[in-house]
Design a protein around this motif. Sequence first.
Motif, PDB file in Angstrom:
ATOM      1  N   SER A  65      41.282  47.850  61.472  1.00 33.19           N
ATOM      2  CA  SER A  65      39.936  48.306  60.906  1.00 33.19           C
ATOM      3  C   SER A  65      39.016  49.439  61.731  1.00 33.19           C
ATOM      4  CB  SER A  65      38.820  47.095  60.456  1.00 33.19           C
ATOM      5  OG  SER A  65      38.394  46.521  61.556  1.00 33.19           O
ATOM      6  N   LYS A  68      40.785  52.836  61.211  1.00 27.64           N
ATOM      7  CA  LYS A  68      40.223  53.490  59.972  1.00 27.64           C
ATOM      8  C   LYS A  68      39.145  53.927  59.797  1.00 27.64           C
ATOM      9  CE  LYS A  68      43.288  50.423  57.125  1.00 27.64           C
ATOM     10  NZ  LYS A  68      43.556  49.302  56.246  1.00 27.64           N
ATOM     11  N   LEU A 187      39.258  50.569  52.322  1.00 33.43           N
ATOM     12  CA  LEU A 187      39.304  49.475  53.078  1.00 33.43           C
ATOM     13  C   LEU A 187      39.435  48.247  51.934  1.00 33.43           C
ATOM     14  CD1 LEU A 187      36.606  50.045  56.062  1.00 33.43           C
ATOM     15  CD2 LEU A 187      39.284  50.658  55.813  1.00 33.43           C
ATOM     16  N   ASP A 191      38.721  44.400  56.292  1.00 35.36           N
ATOM     17  CA  ASP A 191      38.446  45.511  56.896  1.00 35.36           C
ATOM     18  C   ASP A 191      37.067  46.443  56.812  1.00 35.36           C
ATOM     19  OD1 ASP A 191      41.201  45.494  57.963  1.00 35.36           O
ATOM     20  OD2 ASP A 191      41.791  46.955  56.379  1.00 35.36           O
TER      21      ASP A 191
END
Length: 335
Positions: A65, A68, A187, A191
Amino acid sequence: MNDFLQIQSVSIQLGLFADHMDVSYVDSLPLTHASLYGKNQVPSIVVIDENGYYRLLVSKFLKNSEKKLAIIRGMIYADFYRRNQYMKNTKRFRHSLDIQSYREKYGASEVDRLNEAFEAVAFLCLQGHGNVYDYVVENQHNLLPWQKRLGQEIKVRKRQQSIIHSTSLLREGWASIKQTEILSNVLSKKDAIEATLLFSQMNQRPTGIRLHELGKTLLQQLSEAEIIQAVETLTDEELIHHAYTKSVHERENISIMFTKEKHLDDYEIVKIFLIHLSNLDLYPILEVDRVKTKETGELTVYYQARDIHRNAYFQQLRLYLQQIWGEKVFIKPKK
């Protein structure tokens, strides 16, 4: 489709200029001028090669996460660099510094020693006209051709980094505003929660100025049309002049630490401090005594310093300068 391509696709659909770039996962992010505001507060950085190609650098040790979120912010950084008129000027300073090729040709230990000294002096001497770094690289005749070339390449990178620094608040504020649009599209709920926690931790750093938070707050003082105009046309100095109001000052609660005992939190003083920090005007004025240096061969530098500079700063600078100069180096206060 991997995370990078998915986020890039969503970013482009949302109107960001995020094409023609790729990602590299690295052990550590290189030091940038953003560290002047405190510890390195950015989860990723974007570098531009000599062909104008954008490469996103992300730490390989982040959780999924976190990676990202780092990629999302990197996409917005690239968009900002393509929008802002000052960042477009970095085209003049595109270069490719390949330290590994220097190591292979001239020996890793010697290249690393000299590179560290060049990088440190370039970072500690952050002025333009009459810069000590420029003088040393151009006038130290004992430097071998490859050593002088390495110094010149680092000088080019330093110029690019100083331009990037002058728009740090705009870049981070723009990323903080735009990332929400991308987060909701890429997401999962799990996340998104982890990314929110990460960003919350970034906001709670105990020292330094929270670039992303202050930049976002300053931009939010403007209308939507003014935000776009600011991102495209301003530097941080101009943004602070316009948007750092007394209410922003009270909310951000910024104070300046000159010594352990001396903290200043007056609105006007802090605003001036932020302006000086944005244009790198906080660093001491350093001047080479060219006549004395030419006569003796020993580098003599005079300084005019502010309260925030201590003897350790000049001692560190002297040691690095001596590695490059090869002779004695003297750093003295200007009378």
